[in-house]
Design a protein around this motif. Structure first.
Motif, mmCIF file in Angstrom:
data_model
loop_
_atom_site.group_PDB
_atom_site.id
_atom_site.type_symbol
_atom_site.label_atom_id
_atom_site.label_comp_id
_atom_site.label_asym_id
_atom_site.label_seq_id
_atom_site.Cartn_x
_atom_site.Cartn_y
_atom_site.Cartn_z
ATOM 1 N N GLN A 1 0.972 -1.160 -0.325
ATOM 2 C CA GLN A 1 0.110 0.103 0.049
ATOM 3 C C GLN A 1 0.509 1.466 0.185
ATOM 4 O O GLN A 1 1.478 1.147 0.537
ATOM 5 N N GLY A 2 0.466 2.403 -0.731
ATOM 6 C CA GLY A 2 1.300 3.511 -1.278
ATOM 7 C C GLY A 2 2.973 3.366 -2.116
ATOM 8 O O GLY A 2 3.202 4.344 -1.682
ATOM 9 N N THR A 3 3.033 2.227 -2.525
ATOM 10 C CA THR A 3 3.935 2.414 -3.259
ATOM 11 C C THR A 3 3.510 2.007 -4.442
ATOM 12 O O THR A 3 3.928 1.626 -5.488
ATOM 13 N N ALA A 4 1.985 2.697 -5.158
ATOM 14 C CA ALA A 4 1.830 2.136 -6.627
ATOM 15 C C ALA A 4 3.111 2.675 -7.611
ATOM 16 O O ALA A 4 3.551 4.175 -7.369
ATOM 17 N N ARG A 5 3.511 2.535 -8.370
ATOM 18 C CA ARG A 5 3.829 2.173 -9.522
ATOM 19 C C ARG A 5 3.746 2.148 -10.945
ATOM 20 O O ARG A 5 2.862 1.163 -11.106
ATOM 21 N N LEU A 6 4.504 2.756 -12.306
ATOM 22 C CA LEU A 6 4.223 2.028 -13.565
ATOM 23 C C LEU A 6 5.835 1.090 -13.526
ATOM 24 O O LEU A 6 6.702 1.578 -12.651
ATOM 25 N N ARG A 7 6.066 -0.075 -14.177
ATOM 26 C CA ARG A 7 6.639 -0.839 -14.825
ATOM 27 C C ARG A 7 6.980 -0.946 -15.637
ATOM 28 O O ARG A 7 6.661 -0.553 -16.541
ATOM 29 N N ILE A 8 7.927 0.028 -15.851
ATOM 30 C CA ILE A 8 8.822 0.874 -17.518
ATOM 31 C C ILE A 8 9.146 -1.073 -17.805
ATOM 32 O O ILE A 8 10.742 -1.530 -17.243
ATOM 33 N N SER A 9 9.078 -1.563 -18.706
ATOM 34 C CA SER A 9 9.614 -2.749 -19.475
ATOM 35 C C SER A 9 10.650 -2.370 -20.622
ATOM 36 O O SER A 9 10.156 -2.475 -21.859
ATOM 37 N N LEU A 10 11.676 -2.675 -20.549
ATOM 38 C CA LEU A 10 12.403 -2.243 -21.453
ATOM 39 C C LEU A 10 12.743 -3.650 -22.013
ATOM 40 O O LEU A 10 13.617 -4.728 -21.749
ATOM 41 N N SER A 11 13.603 -3.774 -23.655
ATOM 42 C CA SER A 11 14.161 -5.037 -24.030
ATOM 43 C C SER A 11 14.894 -4.724 -25.434
ATOM 44 O O SER A 11 14.670 -3.335 -25.783
ATOM 45 N N ALA A 12 15.354 -4.992 -25.691
ATOM 46 C CA ALA A 12 16.116 -5.358 -26.478
ATOM 47 C C ALA A 12 16.447 -5.025 -27.680
ATOM 48 O O ALA A 12 17.192 -4.165 -28.383
ATOM 49 N N ALA A 13 14.492 -4.940 -28.062
ATOM 50 C CA ALA A 13 14.206 -4.749 -29.313
ATOM 51 C C ALA A 13 13.868 -3.072 -29.306
ATOM 52 O O ALA A 13 13.267 -2.581 -30.698
ATOM 53 N N HIS A 14 14.181 -2.388 -28.007
ATOM 54 C CA HIS A 14 13.770 -0.724 -28.386
ATOM 55 C C HIS A 14 14.763 -0.476 -28.651
ATOM 56 O O HIS A 14 16.171 -0.964 -28.434
ATOM 57 N N ALA A 15 14.721 0.806 -29.146
ATOM 58 C CA ALA A 15 15.536 1.891 -29.734
ATOM 59 C C ALA A 15 15.893 2.591 -28.588
ATOM 60 O O ALA A 15 14.194 2.929 -28.015
ATOM 61 N N GLU A 16 17.284 3.349 -28.366
ATOM 62 C CA GLU A 16 17.195 4.444 -27.493
ATOM 63 C C GLU A 16 15.755 5.600 -27.345
ATOM 64 O O GLU A 16 15.708 6.144 -26.718
ATOM 65 N N ASP A 17 15.587 5.920 -29.579
ATOM 66 C CA ASP A 17 14.727 7.373 -29.127
ATOM 67 C C ASP A 17 13.589 6.778 -28.641
ATOM 68 O O ASP A 17 12.754 7.507 -28.511
ATOM 69 N N ASP A 18 12.942 5.581 -29.053
ATOM 70 C CA ASP A 18 11.686 4.279 -27.876
ATOM 71 C C ASP A 18 11.583 5.015 -26.533
ATOM 72 O O ASP A 18 11.298 5.647 -25.734
ATOM 73 N N VAL A 19 13.301 5.050 -25.727
ATOM 74 C CA VAL A 19 13.186 4.964 -24.709
ATOM 75 C C VAL A 19 13.700 6.594 -24.287
ATOM 76 O O VAL A 19 12.430 7.137 -23.556
ATOM 77 N N ARG A 20 14.013 7.643 -25.598
ATOM 78 C CA ARG A 20 13.251 8.995 -24.908
ATOM 79 C C ARG A 20 12.513 9.656 -25.010
ATOM 80 O O ARG A 20 12.105 10.429 -24.572
ATOM 81 N N ARG A 21 11.454 9.067 -25.998
ATOM 82 C CA ARG A 21 10.296 9.267 -25.950
ATOM 83 C C ARG A 21 9.324 9.561 -24.744
ATOM 84 O O ARG A 21 8.919 9.551 -24.748
ATOM 85 N N LEU A 22 10.022 8.149 -24.145
ATOM 86 C CA LEU A 22 8.786 7.867 -23.164
ATOM 87 C C LEU A 22 9.226 8.802 -22.048
ATOM 88 O O LEU A 22 8.451 8.549 -20.417
ATOM 89 N N ALA A 23 10.866 9.147 -21.695
ATOM 90 C CA ALA A 23 11.235 9.877 -20.734
ATOM 91 C C ALA A 23 10.859 11.098 -21.089
ATOM 92 O O ALA A 23 10.359 12.107 -20.267
ATOM 93 N N THR A 24 10.305 11.545 -22.479
ATOM 94 C CA THR A 24 9.983 12.909 -22.446
ATOM 95 C C THR A 24 8.385 13.110 -22.273
ATOM 96 O O THR A 24 7.988 14.447 -21.269
ATOM 97 N N ALA A 25 7.863 11.959 -22.807
ATOM 98 C CA ALA A 25 6.647 11.854 -22.171
ATOM 99 C C ALA A 25 6.382 12.273 -20.918
ATOM 100 O O ALA A 25 5.232 12.817 -20.294
ATOM 101 N N LEU A 26 7.164 11.658 -19.918
ATOM 102 C CA LEU A 26 7.064 11.156 -18.136
ATOM 103 C C LEU A 26 7.367 12.741 -17.693
ATOM 104 O O LEU A 26 7.218 13.124 -16.713
#
Length: 104
Positions: free
Chosen positions: A75-100
């Motif tokens: 309780q009180g520790t709800a979170r998002l589960r960011i799951s990275l994969s070797a199939a992701h591009a660095e731009d995918d990860v930057r897009r997520l970070a920008t959105a957050l």
């Protein structure tokens, strides 16, 4: 799967790179990444409703990042589960970070 792990070490290096990209690009003010050097990067939000809403806002942008809430986590520790994969591009990860960063 074990043959891939043993025969393709570049995948582990790719994941380490993506984790590093996320940690460098994400500038959390309201939330924080919990300690993890794995492909799973938990972003602590705290409030259940806030985690669900953040997940939904990311989905509107085409980013699938599920909210994890009690009883799966304490309780009180709800979170998002960011799951990275070797199939992701660095731009995918930057897009997520920008959105957050924008949703804070």
């Amino acid at each position: 799967s074990l043959d891939i792990i043993a025969g393709e070490p570049w995948r582990r290096q790719r994941l380490r790179t993506l984790v590093s990209v996320l940690k460098q690009a994400l500038r959390p003010k309201r939330w924080r990444l919990m300690p993890s050097d794995t492909a799973i990067q938990p972003l602590l939000v705290g409030d259940n409703a806030a985690a669900v809403e953040l997940s939904a806002r990311l989905a509107e942008r085409g980013l699938l990042v599920p909210a994890i809430r009690p009883p799966t986590v304490p309780q009180g520790t709800a979170r998002l589960r960011i799951s990275l994969s070797a199939a992701h591009a660095e731009d995918d990860v930057r897009r997520l970070a920008t959105a957050l960063n924008e949703l804070q």
